[in-house]
Design an enzyme around this catalytic site. Structure first.
Site, short mmCIF file in Angstrom:
data_model
loop_
_atom_site.label_atom_id
_atom_site.label_comp_id
_atom_site.label_asym_id
_atom_site.label_seq_id
_atom_site.Cartn_x
_atom_site.Cartn_y
_atom_site.Cartn_z
N GLY A 149 21.94 53.15 84.51
CA GLY A 149 23.22 52.49 84.05
C GLY A 149 23.17 51.07 84.20
O GLY A 149 24.19 50.44 83.73
N GLU A 154 16.86 56.39 87.41
CA GLU A 154 16.91 56.85 85.84
C GLU A 154 17.19 55.72 84.71
O GLU A 154 18.24 56.07 84.19
CB GLU A 154 17.51 58.05 85.66
CG GLU A 154 17.40 59.11 86.88
CD GLU A 154 18.67 60.19 86.96
OE1 GLU A 154 19.60 59.88 86.08
OE2 GLU A 154 18.35 61.27 87.50
N ARG A 166 18.73 52.19 79.27
CA ARG A 166 19.12 50.82 78.35
C ARG A 166 18.56 49.49 79.12
O ARG A 166 17.69 49.06 78.20
CB ARG A 166 20.52 50.43 78.64
CG ARG A 166 20.97 49.52 77.69
CD ARG A 166 22.54 49.30 78.27
NE ARG A 166 23.34 50.33 78.07
CZ ARG A 166 24.09 51.13 76.98
NH1 ARG A 166 24.02 50.14 75.91
NH2 ARG A 166 24.85 52.01 77.25
N TYR A 200 31.78 52.61 70.27
CA TYR A 200 32.45 52.11 71.35
C TYR A 200 32.92 50.65 71.35
O TYR A 200 32.58 49.66 72.24
CB TYR A 200 32.02 52.40 72.79
CG TYR A 200 30.79 53.12 72.79
CD1 TYR A 200 30.55 54.47 73.35
CD2 TYR A 200 29.49 52.33 72.62
CE1 TYR A 200 29.22 54.93 73.55
CE2 TYR A 200 28.35 52.83 72.76
CZ TYR A 200 28.17 54.15 73.20
OH TYR A 200 27.10 54.72 73.16
N CYS A 255 30.71 55.16 53.56
CA CYS A 255 31.93 55.16 53.34
C CYS A 255 32.99 55.71 54.57
O CYS A 255 33.44 56.52 54.61
CB CYS A 255 32.05 55.97 52.20
SG CYS A 255 31.21 55.75 50.83
C1 LIG Z 1 22.32 58.24 80.24
C2 LIG Z 1 21.89 58.61 81.58
C3 LIG Z 1 20.78 57.56 82.10
C4 LIG Z 1 20.53 56.35 81.63
O1 LIG Z 1 21.53 55.52 81.53
P1 LIG Z 1 21.34 53.89 81.00
O2 LIG Z 1 22.66 53.30 80.95
O3 LIG Z 1 20.71 54.08 79.70
O4 LIG Z 1 20.57 53.40 82.23
C5 LIG Z 1 20.28 58.04 83.46
N1 LIG Z 1 20.87 59.05 83.91
C6 LIG Z 1 21.60 60.41 83.43
C7 LIG Z 1 21.86 61.50 84.18
C8 LIG Z 1 22.07 59.85 82.09
O5 LIG Z 1 22.86 60.78 81.48
#
Ligand SMILES: *Cc1c(COP(=O)(O)O)cnc(C)c1O
Length: 429
Positions: free
Chosen positions: A247, A284, A287, A327, A358
């Site tokens: 995130g 995890e 981005r 978004y 289009c």
């Molecule tokens: C999408 C997602 C991430 C990665 O999120 P980023 O904002 O790209 O770092 C990590 N864990 C889970 C469960 C996700 O769905």
């Protein structure tokens, strides 16, 4: 002559008047491979990964790249070779990481809607952990594992109910979201899971949202998670790893997210203070590992000045770059030619940059001052994450080609779709 790099993107800069990714001229690549063209910097990905690795040095930590951000095989290979694990959300992603050479034991499987078939395939492959997202999923996963004579390693995704202060579509840790198990249900859910023969509890996880640019939501989520770990362990269920999700945001438009190492220095201080410093940690990130490593090169097809709006019509579209349409996301757009960049920023024509699809939603940038004309090329920046992996063939447009740059060298990691690729699998009556 080398000019300063583009803000927030140290591997992208003007040199001899032309925009380059590392040591490769984007204009040269566009001439060779056509447009729209995605170009990624390997050094940028590894630098982003290194910031997390520095943050975790001396700790028992596993970085699992959330591959939905960019699931192209060449990109996955970079992270697999760097020792990363992977966070997957489908059996399709599992097949991709295995093809890219990932170690299945470092794969974790997230997502609210895993099918029985996907569960079987992941158990067969021997993945490291299922991040389970509902009480119903727990029972189904148990049944699938028992039927295979296996035991599924699980972590329960908790919804810590903290506001990540990001766009509502990419906020995932609030009560009204479809993700995770409510904070109040967590202990009971762990107790139920612990009673099932086909499951082995290995961890706990959360993921509160995406493009997070503040540290407070992470600190708050960590406190909520550690409170839960304490209560679960007090009930006699050991939690081997704590996974804080992904995130972390990137700089799209002067955004100032904390650096990964600085953020983790703070988070680790809290972990240590609460006595969890030696626990196995997982994260995890998606981005933040790839977003600013990529650009999409596109060519101006037509300038269309109008009474109310001027349009700059380019050959990339919402099927290649879906984030603005989905978004209202912002991507910086700059000409490959530095002279046009300088001219545009002082006295360019203010126009909307739009694609050929289009749909009125098919825009890439709004009200941008540009001094370009038909035939000039532009780079859409911060296009490494959630662009190619979200791309489609809408309007029967081919998926773009992709290049991975490594210093002076480049590798074609995806050939542009042919019409045969697009029509494969379809049948005439
Ligand atoms: C999408 C997602 C991430 C990665 O999120 P980023 O904002 O790209 O770092 C990590 N864990 C889970 C469960 C996700 O769905």
């Amino acid at each position: 002559m080398t000019s300063p790099s583009i803000p927030g993107q140290p591997h992208i800069h003007y040199a001899d008047g032309q925009l380059q990714v590392e040591g490769c001229s984007l204009d040269g690549l566009a001439t060779e491979f056509g447009t729209p063209l995605f170009v990624y910097s390997k050094a940028s990905m590894l630098a982003a990964l290194a910031a997390y690795q520095r943050g975790f040095s001396g700790r028992n930590a596993q970085i699992c790249y959330a591959m939905k951000a960019n699931s192209s095989l060449g990109v996955l290979q970079v992270f697999a070779q760097a020792g990363c694990g992977f966070d997957i959300v489908s059996a399709g992603e599992l097949a991709r990481v295995i093809t890219a050479g990932a170690d299945a034991s470092k794969v974790i499987f997230s997502g609210v809607g895993k099918t029985r078939t996907e569960m079987r395939q992941a158990l067969e492959a021997g993945i490291g952990c299922f991040n389970v997202e509902s009480e119903a999923e727990i029972d189904v996963l148990n049944a699938v594992a028992v039927s295979m004579g296996k035991c599924a390693p699980i972590s329960i995704r908790v919804n810590p109910n903290v506001d990540p202060k990001t766009h509502p579509y990419i906020s995932t840790g609030l009560k009204g979201n479809k993700f995770g198990i409510a904070h109040e249900r967590t202990l009971a859910t762990y107790q139920h899971a612990a009673s099932l023969p086909g499951l082995q509890i290995v961890g706990i996880d959360c993921h509160i949202g995406s493009q997070i640019t503040e540290e407070t939501p992470y600190l708050d989520a960590m406190d909520r998670m550690l409170d839960l770990v304490e209560s679960i362990e007090a009930a006699g269920i050991p939690i081997h790893h704590i996974d804080f999700g992904g995130g972390l945001g990137i700089d799209y438009q002067g955004d100032t997210p904390p650096a990964a190492d600085a953020l983790w220095a703070k988070l680790l201080t809290k972990l240590d203070a609460r006595g969890f410093g030696q626990r196995k940690l997982m994260i995890e990130p998606g981005r933040s590992l790839v977003g600013n490593a990529g650009v999409c090169v596109t060519e101006v097809l037509f300038m269309k000045p109008g009474e109310q709006k001027n349009f700059c019509i380019v050959d990339a579209a919402m099927n290649d770059l879906p984030r603005p349409a989905m978004y209202q996301a912002f991507h910086t757009i700059v000409p490959l030619d530095e002279a046009l960049h300088v001219k545009g920023s002082t006295n360019g024509l203010v126009c909307d940059v739009v694609g050929p699809v289009c749909e009125s939603g098919d825009w890439i940038g709004r009200d941008r001052p540009l001094a370009v004309q038909a035939g000039d090329r532009l780079a859409v920046l911060s296009a490494g994450a959630y662009c190619m992996s979200m791309s489609s063939n809408y309007n029967s447009r081919p998926k773009a080609a992709e290049i991975l740059v490594d210093g002076q060298n480049h590798h074609l990691i995806r050939v542009r779709d042919t019409m045969a690729d697009q029509m494969r699998g379809e049948k005439l009556l």
